[in-house]
Write a protein that holds these residues in place. Structure first.
Motif, short mmCIF file in Angstrom:
data_model
loop_
_atom_site.label_atom_id
_atom_site.label_comp_id
_atom_site.label_asym_id
_atom_site.label_seq_id
_atom_site.Cartn_x
_atom_site.Cartn_y
_atom_site.Cartn_z
N ASP B 17 -15.31 41.71 -32.48
CA ASP B 17 -15.44 39.81 -32.60
C ASP B 17 -14.94 39.15 -31.30
N SER B 18 -15.14 38.12 -30.97
CA SER B 18 -14.59 37.17 -29.91
C SER B 18 -13.10 36.49 -29.91
N ALA B 19 -11.92 36.54 -29.15
CA ALA B 19 -10.82 35.83 -29.19
C ALA B 19 -11.70 34.60 -28.05
N VAL B 20 -10.94 33.08 -28.66
CA VAL B 20 -10.62 32.09 -27.74
C VAL B 20 -9.17 31.44 -27.55
N ILE B 21 -8.61 31.49 -26.18
CA ILE B 21 -7.37 31.00 -26.42
C ILE B 21 -7.55 29.19 -25.79
N LYS B 42 6.00 44.50 -17.92
CA LYS B 42 4.54 45.23 -16.74
C LYS B 42 4.48 43.73 -16.14
N ARG B 43 3.96 43.41 -15.00
CA ARG B 43 4.09 42.55 -13.99
C ARG B 43 2.19 41.62 -14.44
N PRO B 44 2.33 40.44 -14.57
CA PRO B 44 0.86 39.90 -14.75
C PRO B 44 -0.27 40.20 -13.65
N GLN B 45 -1.40 39.91 -14.99
CA GLN B 45 -2.57 40.70 -14.14
C GLN B 45 -3.98 39.53 -14.36
N LEU B 46 -4.01 39.46 -13.39
CA LEU B 46 -4.62 38.64 -13.01
C LEU B 46 -6.14 38.91 -13.33
N ILE B 47 -7.03 38.00 -14.57
CA ILE B 47 -8.40 38.72 -15.21
C ILE B 47 -8.96 37.18 -14.62
N ILE B 48 -8.91 36.30 -14.50
CA ILE B 48 -10.52 35.47 -13.94
C ILE B 48 -9.53 33.96 -13.96
N ASP B 49 -9.61 33.46 -12.86
CA ASP B 49 -9.56 32.08 -12.44
C ASP B 49 -10.65 30.70 -12.17
N ILE B 50 -10.41 29.30 -11.70
CA ILE B 50 -11.29 28.49 -12.10
C ILE B 50 -10.93 27.41 -11.57
N ARG B 51 -11.52 27.08 -10.22
CA ARG B 51 -11.13 26.24 -9.61
C ARG B 51 -11.67 24.71 -10.08
N ARG B 61 -17.30 40.87 -19.59
CA ARG B 61 -16.42 40.33 -21.30
C ARG B 61 -16.23 39.17 -21.54
N ILE B 62 -15.00 38.31 -19.95
CA ILE B 62 -14.77 37.22 -20.27
C ILE B 62 -15.05 36.18 -19.43
N ALA B 63 -14.81 35.15 -20.01
CA ALA B 63 -15.52 34.10 -19.75
C ALA B 63 -14.03 32.75 -19.21
N VAL B 64 -14.00 32.18 -18.68
CA VAL B 64 -13.37 30.96 -18.74
C VAL B 64 -14.17 29.26 -18.47
N THR B 65 -13.84 28.22 -19.02
CA THR B 65 -14.71 26.61 -19.38
C THR B 65 -13.54 25.79 -19.11
N LEU B 66 -13.51 24.63 -18.14
CA LEU B 66 -12.39 23.92 -17.34
C LEU B 66 -13.19 22.22 -18.23
N ASN B 67 -12.64 21.70 -18.42
CA ASN B 67 -13.25 20.20 -18.97
C ASN B 67 -11.70 19.47 -18.84
N PHE B 73 -8.67 24.15 -20.68
CA PHE B 73 -9.62 25.23 -20.03
C PHE B 73 -9.43 26.30 -20.88
N SER B 74 -10.48 27.11 -20.97
CA SER B 74 -9.72 28.20 -22.27
C SER B 74 -10.78 29.44 -22.23
N LEU B 75 -10.08 30.42 -22.58
CA LEU B 75 -10.63 31.55 -21.97
C LEU B 75 -11.28 32.16 -23.01
N HIS B 76 -12.01 33.16 -23.52
CA HIS B 76 -12.96 33.37 -24.12
C HIS B 76 -13.45 34.65 -23.58
N ILE B 77 -12.98 35.87 -24.97
CA ILE B 77 -13.53 37.31 -24.99
C ILE B 77 -14.09 37.71 -26.11
N THR B 78 -15.23 38.18 -25.42
CA THR B 78 -16.48 38.54 -26.12
C THR B 78 -16.43 40.60 -26.07
N GLU B 79 -16.79 40.93 -27.68
CA GLU B 79 -16.98 42.31 -27.63
C GLU B 79 -15.60 43.34 -27.37
N THR B 80 -14.45 42.39 -27.94
CA THR B 80 -13.27 42.55 -27.80
C THR B 80 -13.09 43.80 -28.39
#
Lengths: 115, 113
Positions: B17-21, B42-51, B61-67, B73-80
């Motif tokens: 399923d998908s997860a949204v944060i 462990k240290r934080p690992q960058l998974i995605i960023d947006i300007r 499988r990862i997307a970020v949207t910004l309003n 802004f939201s993080l979307h993970i599909t096919e978890t």
């Protein structure tokens, strides 16, 4: 990608003693480094900004006389926890922005336990 | 200063399923929004960023949207997958990542096999 190291990875010390943590950028120069603290199950909270060649900038509520920061060179910043107490036990992580990049690279962290 | 709120604090989803944060920020001067995945100890690992000049960014499988108007802004993970289980932090900063990061409170994501 760029590499940031920290030493030690973990340390146990007695209450009242001081502990030094090193943060090094291994393959790039960092005029700025950031020190964060993370308590269990909490977020990362910025403690201070370390500036090469000048004084560190501390966040509100962080005692600069207790958490001494020295940015001795373009690749090394040190955080010294003076007169450590059990409440200083935490995970300390440094980060550094890389030149020509948006990304900040984090060190692996140092787990400090004060007994 | 900047303040970042993050929801939910915990999230459990069935594998596949998908997860949204979601995160909101307060300072309209912020222009860089990274997402980090942190595994225990462990240290934080960058998974995605947006300007701020981009509305959406996707990486497999990862997307970020910004309003920007609403400052969220939201993080979307599909096919978890089970290996997606971790704590995820959003963050905001200005000067495109060369300045201090303000982190959200974190979301503990658990993928149920």
């Amino acid at each position: 990608g760029a590499v940031v190291s920290q030493h030690p990875s973990w340390v146990i010390c007695k209450s009242g003693t001081s502990v030094k943590i090193e943060c090094r950028s291994l393959d790039f120069q960092a005029t700025t480094m950031f020190w964060y603290r993370q308590f269990p199950k909490q977020s990362l909270m910025l403690m201070a900004t370390s500036n090469e060649g000048s004084k560190a900038t501390y966040e509100q509520g962080v005692e600069k006389d207790k958490f001494l920061i020295n940015h001795a060179s373009l690749t090394l910043s040190t955080l010294t926890v003076t007169s450590a107490h059990p409440e200083d036990s935490s995970f300390y992580i440094c980060s550094a922005p890389t030149p020509l990049s948006n990304e900040q690279y984090f060190g692996p962290g140092t787990r400090l336990t004060v007994t | 200063g900047e303040n970042v709120e993050q929801h939910p604090s915990t999230l459990s989803v069935q594998e596949g399923d998908s997860a949204v944060i979601k995160c909101t920020y307060s300072d309209s001067a912020s222009n860089y929004f990274p997402w980090y995945k942190q595994e225990l100890g462990k240290r934080p690992q960058l998974i995605i960023d947006i300007r701020s000049n981009v509305g959406e960014k996707k990486d497999q499988r990862i997307a970020v949207t910004l309003n920007k108007t609403a400052k969220h802004f939201s993080l979307h993970i599909t096919e978890t997958q089970p290996e997606d289980s971790a704590v995820y932090f959003c963050a905001a900063t200005f000067n495109f990542g060369n300045e201090k990061l303000t982190f959200g409170t974190g979301t503990r994501l658990t993928i149920i096999p």
